[in-house]
Design a protein around this motif. Structure first.
Motif, PDB file in Angstrom:
ATOM      1  N   THR A  33       0.855  -1.182   0.000  1.00  0.00           N
ATOM      2  CA  THR A  33       0.000   0.000   0.000  1.00  0.00           C
ATOM      3  C   THR A  33       0.892   1.234   0.000  1.00  0.00           C
ATOM      4  O   THR A  33       1.710   1.424   0.912  1.00  0.00           O
ATOM      5  CB  THR A  33      -0.922   0.024   1.235  1.00  0.00           C
ATOM      6  OG1 THR A  33      -1.733  -1.149   1.234  1.00  0.00           O
ATOM      7  CG2 THR A  33      -1.798   1.261   1.227  1.00  0.00           C
ATOM      8  N   GLU A  34       0.753   2.063  -1.023  1.00  0.00           N
ATOM      9  CA  GLU A  34       1.601   3.243  -1.167  1.00  0.00           C
ATOM     10  C   GLU A  34       1.093   4.392  -0.295  1.00  0.00           C
ATOM     11  O   GLU A  34      -0.108   4.539  -0.077  1.00  0.00           O
ATOM     12  CB  GLU A  34       1.636   3.707  -2.627  1.00  0.00           C
ATOM     13  CG  GLU A  34       1.944   2.614  -3.632  1.00  0.00           C
ATOM     14  CD  GLU A  34       3.391   2.188  -3.617  1.00  0.00           C
ATOM     15  OE1 GLU A  34       4.228   2.957  -3.087  1.00  0.00           O
ATOM     16  OE2 GLU A  34       3.691   1.093  -4.127  1.00  0.00           O
ATOM     17  N   SER A  35       2.024   5.218   0.157  1.00  0.00           N
ATOM     18  CA  SER A  35       1.636   6.379   0.968  1.00  0.00           C
ATOM     19  C   SER A  35       1.143   7.526   0.104  1.00  0.00           C
ATOM     20  O   SER A  35       0.531   8.468   0.620  1.00  0.00           O
ATOM     21  CB  SER A  35       2.813   6.846   1.826  1.00  0.00           C
ATOM     22  OG  SER A  35       3.901   7.229   1.007  1.00  0.00           O
ATOM     23  N   TRP A  36       1.445   7.493  -1.204  1.00  0.00           N
ATOM     24  CA  TRP A  36       0.848   8.444  -2.138  1.00  0.00           C
ATOM     25  C   TRP A  36       0.615   7.755  -3.465  1.00  0.00           C
ATOM     26  O   TRP A  36       1.250   6.749  -3.783  1.00  0.00           O
ATOM     27  CB  TRP A  36       1.676   9.703  -2.293  1.00  0.00           C
ATOM     28  CG  TRP A  36       3.115   9.550  -2.724  1.00  0.00           C
ATOM     29  CD1 TRP A  36       3.749   8.438  -3.198  1.00  0.00           C
ATOM     30  CD2 TRP A  36       4.104  10.586  -2.701  1.00  0.00           C
ATOM     31  NE1 TRP A  36       5.058   8.704  -3.480  1.00  0.00           N
ATOM     32  CE2 TRP A  36       5.302  10.021  -3.188  1.00  0.00           C
ATOM     33  CE3 TRP A  36       4.091  11.929  -2.351  1.00  0.00           C
ATOM     34  CZ2 TRP A  36       6.475  10.754  -3.302  1.00  0.00           C
ATOM     35  CZ3 TRP A  36       5.258  12.648  -2.457  1.00  0.00           C
ATOM     36  CH2 TRP A  36       6.434  12.070  -2.924  1.00  0.00           C
ATOM     37  N   THR A  37      -0.331   8.267  -4.228  1.00  0.00           N
ATOM     38  CA  THR A  37      -0.623   7.708  -5.541  1.00  0.00           C
ATOM     39  C   THR A  37       0.392   8.225  -6.552  1.00  0.00           C
ATOM     40  O   THR A  37       1.089   9.223  -6.304  1.00  0.00           O
ATOM     41  CB  THR A  37      -2.029   8.117  -6.001  1.00  0.00           C
ATOM     42  OG1 THR A  37      -2.044   9.537  -6.229  1.00  0.00           O
ATOM     43  CG2 THR A  37      -3.077   7.736  -4.962  1.00  0.00           C
ATOM     44  N   PRO A  38       0.504   7.580  -7.726  1.00  0.00           N
ATOM     45  CA  PRO A  38       1.398   8.122  -8.762  1.00  0.00           C
ATOM     46  C   PRO A  38       1.074   9.572  -9.121  1.00  0.00           C
ATOM     47  O   PRO A  38       1.992  10.373  -9.358  1.00  0.00           O
ATOM     48  CB  PRO A  38       1.167   7.170  -9.939  1.00  0.00           C
ATOM     49  CG  PRO A  38       0.789   5.869  -9.302  1.00  0.00           C
ATOM     50  CD  PRO A  38      -0.025   6.254  -8.108  1.00  0.00           C
ATOM     51  N   ASP A  39      -0.217   9.920  -9.146  1.00  0.00           N
ATOM     52  CA  ASP A  39      -0.578  11.302  -9.463  1.00  0.00           C
ATOM     53  C   ASP A  39      -0.133  12.268  -8.366  1.00  0.00           C
ATOM     54  O   ASP A  39       0.338  13.387  -8.653  1.00  0.00           O
ATOM     55  CB  ASP A  39      -2.089  11.422  -9.668  1.00  0.00           C
ATOM     56  CG  ASP A  39      -2.542  10.842 -10.995  1.00  0.00           C
ATOM     57  OD1 ASP A  39      -1.681  10.629 -11.878  1.00  0.00           O
ATOM     58  OD2 ASP A  39      -3.758  10.597 -11.150  1.00  0.00           O
ATOM     59  N   GLN A  40      -0.254  11.853  -7.108  1.00  0.00           N
ATOM     60  CA  GLN A  40       0.202  12.711  -6.015  1.00  0.00           C
ATOM     61  C   GLN A  40       1.721  12.877  -6.048  1.00  0.00           C
ATOM     62  O   GLN A  40       2.240  13.971  -5.786  1.00  0.00           O
ATOM     63  CB  GLN A  40      -0.247  12.127  -4.676  1.00  0.00           C
ATOM     64  CG  GLN A  40      -1.738  12.225  -4.441  1.00  0.00           C
ATOM     65  CD  GLN A  40      -2.195  11.447  -3.223  1.00  0.00           C
ATOM     66  OE1 GLN A  40      -1.626  10.393  -2.874  1.00  0.00           O
ATOM     67  NE2 GLN A  40      -3.232  11.934  -2.563  1.00  0.00           N
TER      68      GLN A  40
END
Length: 399
Positions: free
Chosen positions: A137-144
């Motif tokens: 689970t990433e702490s931010w999305t690719p867009d963020q």
């Protein structure tokens, strides 16, 4: 609360001592004598605390230019110590604002573990337990992540910074003993600082290729890494020809020259092997070597204050870049982008904790990122971070 004293790992099983940069002949033959844990909430100066603790346990590092004393008695020989300093502790030393909350708060911000050297090796443990690693689970999305890259580019356009390193985090639940998985990281190709450090309810596994600071016979050495491409003939040629990567790299080399000049004899700072291409797993990376002669009376505390956190994972100017990092990264850097390695009289060798993972009682954590300059492409930076973390996650999963 600060913890001082020898103790075993409680939540996580014990592991053969395999500290990054420990002498090869000592690995697996070290016995813990004493340890110190410190967290930001404890207050004080972690660099001074580390130096004082080591001196109290027979490892005086007040003057790194002095010849190493001979520690020996009939039953045991004091060998050296593991030293870990988090990115957050390094930012504190640099006078940066507090970072975002840590995703793995069980980890200390400073750990110092003093070891005796036994002539016989410690036997290994029992059979491995079943291992399962869940989805990341990433702490931010690719867009963020891409938005943060664009925010750095805007800051560069305003003249706030020249370069800022952005780092993302991911976590995955696990069952079983995480120490074999973390230990596998040290076998990755190019892992100059491969090894594991453990404590009560936490463990750090490192596969870093980057020297933060090395001290040997009064010579200071750092080896900043900046610039990444796939490890193919075309990727190597592209890296060598990239004006963007070379400019990014030279900015950090200049920063590291300045860091060493603060603690070196006048006129001794020099650069060797500028923009040399090295391989780590399936990536080419550009590395330079900066060295200098240590100033008279240089101690461990001043060494840490001058070099932490590492310039290649912060940016230039360093304090302004750290301010950008605090504003843009959603979680703290945990075990990554700090220092981990071996200290002893006459020899200090600390790796920069890139390509590093950590375990608490419930999750594994990884971090990856890259340096952002005016010429950076947001989507390319997101892809580069993914390429850096892919071998780490595959190795942790047992692939």
């Amino acid at each position: 609360m600060r913890k001082v004293g020898p103790y075993g790992v409680e939540t996580l099983p014990e592991v053969l001592v395999d500290v990054p940069a420990a002498p090869a002949g000592c690995r697996g033959a070290l016995v813990e004598r004493a340890r110190l844990h410190w967290r930001l909430a404890d207050g004080g100066d972690p660099a001074a605390l580390a130096e004082e603790f080591l001196a109290a346990h027979g490892l005086p590092l007040h003057d790194l230019t002095r010849p190493a004393p001979d520690h020996h008695d009939t039953d045991t020989r004091l060998c050296g110590a593991a030293l870990y300093l988090s990115a957050a502790a390094g930012a504190l030393l640099a006078g940066a604002p507090p970072a975002a909350p840590e995703p793995a708060p069980a980890l200390p911000d400073l750990a110092v573990v003093v070891y005796d050297h036994r002539p016989t090796r410690t036997p290994t443990g029992g059979p491995p337990t079943p291992w399962w690693l869940g989805e990341w689970t990433e702490s931010w999305t690719p867009d963020q992540h891409a938005d943060a890259v664009d925010a750095v580019r805007a800051a560069i356009g305003r003249g706030d910074v020249y370069q800022t390193n952005l780092v993302g985090h991911a976590a995955a639940r696990y069952t079983g003993d995480p120490l074999p998985a973390l230990s596998r990281l040290g076998a990755l190709p190019g892992a100059r600082y491969g090894g594991v450090l453990t404590g009560d309810g936490w463990a750090i596994g490192c596969a870093s290729p980057e020297t933060l600071i090395e001290v040997h016979n009064g010579t200071l050495t750092t080896r900043p890494i900046k610039g990444t491409r796939p490890a193919t003939p075309a990727g190597r040629a592209e890296l060598l020809a990239s004006a963007k990567e070379r400019a990014e790299h030279i900015m950090i080399v200049d920063l590291e020259r300045n860091d060493l000049a603060r603690i070196a004899r006048n006129g001794t700072v020099a650069v060797d092997d500028l923009f040399a291409v090295r391989r780590w797993c399936d990536l080419w990376q550009a590395e330079s070597t900066v060295h200098a002669s240590a100033a008279d009376g240089l101690g461990l505390a001043d060494l840490l204050r001058a070099t932490c956190p590492g310039g290649s994972v912060t940016g230039a100017p360093k304090r302004a870049a750290l301010t950008q990092i605090t504003r843009l990264e959603p979680v703290g850097r945990g075990a990554s982008m700090g220092a981990l390695g071996w200290v002893a009289p006459g020899r200090i060798d600390l790796g920069l904790t890139i390509r590093t993972a950590a375990a608490d009682g419930e999750k594994l954590h990884t971090w990856a990122g890259g340096g952002i300059t005016w010429d950076s492409d947001a989507h390319a930076e997101v892809a580069e971070a993914a390429a850096k973390t892919a071998p780490i996650r595959a190795t942790l999963a047992g692939r």
